[in-house]
Write a protein that holds these residues in place. Structure first.
Motif, PDB file in Angstrom:
ATOM      1  N   PRO A 205      39.614  14.678 -10.556  1.00 57.89           N
ATOM      2  CA  PRO A 205      38.509  15.582 -10.265  1.00 57.89           C
ATOM      3  C   PRO A 205      37.582  15.710 -11.468  1.00 57.89           C
ATOM      4  CG  PRO A 205      40.541  16.804 -10.644  1.00 57.89           C
ATOM      5  CD  PRO A 205      40.914  15.358 -10.569  1.00 57.89           C
ATOM      6  N   PRO A 206      36.268  15.853 -11.228  1.00 55.37           N
ATOM      7  CA  PRO A 206      35.622  16.049  -9.920  1.00 55.37           C
ATOM      8  C   PRO A 206      35.208  14.753  -9.229  1.00 55.37           C
ATOM      9  CG  PRO A 206      34.001  16.311 -11.636  1.00 55.37           C
ATOM     10  CD  PRO A 206      35.306  16.031 -12.344  1.00 55.37           C
ATOM     11  N   ARG A 207      35.628  13.608  -9.727  1.00 51.44           N
ATOM     12  CA  ARG A 207      35.191  12.343  -9.158  1.00 51.44           C
ATOM     13  C   ARG A 207      35.868  12.071  -7.824  1.00 51.44           C
ATOM     14  NH1 ARG A 207      35.363   6.219 -11.820  1.00 51.44           N
ATOM     15  NH2 ARG A 207      33.805   5.336 -10.390  1.00 51.44           N
ATOM     16  N   ASP A 208      35.100  11.555  -6.886  1.00 52.70           N
ATOM     17  CA  ASP A 208      35.610  11.106  -5.598  1.00 52.70           C
ATOM     18  C   ASP A 208      35.832   9.606  -5.685  1.00 52.70           C
ATOM     19  OD1 ASP A 208      36.163  10.494  -3.000  1.00 52.70           O
ATOM     20  OD2 ASP A 208      34.151  10.905  -2.229  1.00 52.70           O
ATOM     21  N   THR A 209      37.096   9.199  -5.827  1.00 53.56           N
ATOM     22  CA  THR A 209      37.381   7.775  -5.999  1.00 53.56           C
ATOM     23  C   THR A 209      37.537   7.037  -4.679  1.00 53.56           C
ATOM     24  OG1 THR A 209      39.771   8.158  -6.097  1.00 53.56           O
ATOM     25  CG2 THR A 209      38.563   8.211  -8.185  1.00 53.56           C
ATOM     26  N   GLU A 210      37.475   7.743  -3.548  1.00 52.80           N
ATOM     27  CA  GLU A 210      37.612   7.115  -2.231  1.00 52.80           C
ATOM     28  C   GLU A 210      38.887   6.276  -2.124  1.00 52.80           C
ATOM     29  OE1 GLU A 210      35.713   7.460   0.562  1.00 52.80           O
ATOM     30  OE2 GLU A 210      34.641   9.060  -0.499  1.00 52.80           O
ATOM     31  N   PRO A 281      31.717   5.286   0.840  1.00 54.72           N
ATOM     32  CA  PRO A 281      30.335   5.520   0.433  1.00 54.72           C
ATOM     33  C   PRO A 281      30.181   5.383  -1.076  1.00 54.72           C
ATOM     34  CG  PRO A 281      31.429   7.623   0.739  1.00 54.72           C
ATOM     35  CD  PRO A 281      32.434   6.549   1.128  1.00 54.72           C
ATOM     36  N   ILE A 282      28.977   5.135  -1.504  1.00 54.88           N
ATOM     37  CA  ILE A 282      28.637   5.153  -2.924  1.00 54.88           C
ATOM     38  C   ILE A 282      27.565   6.222  -3.110  1.00 54.88           C
ATOM     39  CG2 ILE A 282      27.677   3.877  -4.869  1.00 54.88           C
ATOM     40  CD1 ILE A 282      30.406   2.915  -4.072  1.00 54.88           C
ATOM     41  N   ASP A 283      27.885   7.248  -3.871  1.00 51.27           N
ATOM     42  CA  ASP A 283      26.941   8.351  -4.090  1.00 51.27           C
ATOM     43  C   ASP A 283      27.244   8.981  -5.441  1.00 51.27           C
ATOM     44  OD1 ASP A 283      29.141  10.134  -3.792  1.00 51.27           O
ATOM     45  OD2 ASP A 283      28.831  10.234  -1.628  1.00 51.27           O
ATOM     46  N   PRO A 284      26.513  10.043  -5.831  1.00 56.48           N
ATOM     47  CA  PRO A 284      26.747  10.638  -7.159  1.00 56.48           C
ATOM     48  C   PRO A 284      28.178  11.130  -7.388  1.00 56.48           C
ATOM     49  CG  PRO A 284      24.627  11.369  -6.303  1.00 56.48           C
ATOM     50  CD  PRO A 284      25.299  10.612  -5.198  1.00 56.48           C
ATOM     51  N   THR A 285      28.906  11.473  -6.320  1.00 58.93           N
ATOM     52  CA  THR A 285      30.282  11.964  -6.511  1.00 58.93           C
ATOM     53  C   THR A 285      31.265  10.821  -6.765  1.00 58.93           C
ATOM     54  OG1 THR A 285      30.903  11.901  -4.159  1.00 58.93           O
ATOM     55  CG2 THR A 285      29.794  13.885  -4.959  1.00 58.93           C
TER      56      THR A 285
END
Length: 379
Positions: A205-210, A281-285
């Motif tokens: 966190p806070p990264r969304d690694t999918e 998805p690829i986004d800021p998170t």
């Protein structure tokens, strides 16, 4: 006071009510044209709206479990997991196990009794990945049979349960009621007793690694598909074969669940995606998940897998709603594509209406757990 504290919510709501009443009371005095009066009106309106929005945000966070703490909300949870060698522990926290430590125990919410052999138990644990250096908290639900003498030699099936992003593991217990639902279904003979390992897919966190093995780390998928089952099986009476393990999740967790089973059918016999999507998805998170690695990017796309890889020998379940879910048409298309492959078994839950929220998933969880129970074995 913690972000999810009821006290914080009550204080914020009370402050919003007081500011609203103060605005009504003081408005006549500020109904002049001078700069002080205008500034006073702007200040009162601004403060009232800020506190009102904060109250709504806190209430929504309590209901949907987006963030677990102030540090989580402000993006200050950045520490990476570090391997900690734990003393060996047994099935109940005694010596003789693996990289899993029990921190606390609790009864199943909504159940009157408190005896584990009658009502099961929830254990709060820390899990450390031996190979990935990922460490994360989780909750483990143990069914009543786990503590009963006549089942002392039985190996139980297990399901990994994942939240969406950002999500909190606690919400799986307190909001989505996975342990209580599993307990009731088993008591009614609608599913076999299963161990549930509940956590969020956000291991950094806070990264969304999918749930991707990001080049340079974190190796999220390897943690969930290799280290996590190994740690749990070393501590609890859980089998190590694919037929012993399933994975279920909502939203991001649903995408991860499907991907794990499609990538590693030898690790998971079944996967259920509640309101999933089918491509990372690829986004800021997320940031740059693939670092130019086309093969890694392709394999994170479930559509690409269906077109270019052999159908995995596993069972999948997907859910959506005709009204209220953005993934409805994609889910129907996914079901048809999987059916056309032949080897992979596919089932679906399609509601007439339901949004992308806890209320919808609570309606789907009983059927999903019952379906998964029929796909897993304890031996």
């Amino acid at each position: 006071m913690s972000l999810t504290s009821n006290t914080v919510l009550v204080v914020m709501v009370s402050l919003a009510v007081l500011l609203f009443a103060g605005t009504v009371w003081l408005w006549p005095r500020l109904a002049r044209c001078g700069w002080r009066s205008v500034g006073g009106r702007i200040g009162l309106l601004l403060c009232t709206q800020v506190v009102l929005f904060a109250s709504v945000g806190l209430a929504a966070n309590q209901e949907f479990g987006f963030y677990a703490s102030w540090a989580d909300l402000l993006g200050k949870e950045t520490a990476q997991g570090v391997v900690v060698e734990q003393a060996a522990r047994g099935a109940h926290g005694a010596p003789g196990g693996g990289p899993l430590e029990v921190l606390d125990t609790a009864r199943v919410a909504g159940v009157d009794g408190s005896r584990p052999q009658v009502d099961g138990q929830i254990q709060k644990v820390d899990i450390v990945g031996r190979t990935t250096r990922v460490a994360t908290p989780a909750y483990v639900y143990l069914p009543p049979e786990y503590f009963q003498p006549r089942y002392r030699t039985r190996t139980f099936p297990a399901a990994v349960v994942l939240t969406g992003y950002p999500g909190t593991a606690q919400a799986l217990v307190t909001k989505l009621h996975y342990p209580r639902t599993a307990l009731e279904l088993a008591k009614n003979g609608r599913m076999q007793p299963m161990i549930l390992v509940m956590l969020r897919p956000t291991v950094a966190p806070p990264r969304d690694t999918e749930c991707v093995d990001v080049p340079g780390g974190p190796r999220t998928e390897s943690f969930f598909t290799r280290d996590l089952p190994d740690a749990v099986a070393a501590h609890y009476r859980v089998g190590r074969k694919a037929g012993n393990w399933g994975v279920i999740g909502d939203s991001t967790g649903g995408y991860c669940a499907l991907k794990f089973a499609m990538h590693r059918p030898g690790a998971f016999a079944a996967a259920a995606g509640l309101s999933p999507y089918y491509k990372a998805p690829i986004d800021p998170t997320t940031g740059d998940l693939f670092h130019g690695d086309g093969n890694l990017r392709d394999h994170a796309d479930l559509w690409w897998l269906l077109d270019h890889e052999a159908a995995p020998d596993t069972s999948l379940l997907v859910s959506s709603s005709k009204v209220g879910e953005a993934n409805y048409r994609a889910t129907l298309r996914f079901v048809e594509r999987v059916r056309a492959k032949g080897t992979t078994r596919i089932a679906s839950i399609i509601l007439e209406s339901g949004g992308h929220n806890f209320n919808t998933w609570r309606r789907e969880i009983p059927a999903a757990l019952q379906w998964m129970s029929g796909k897993l074995s304890g031996r």
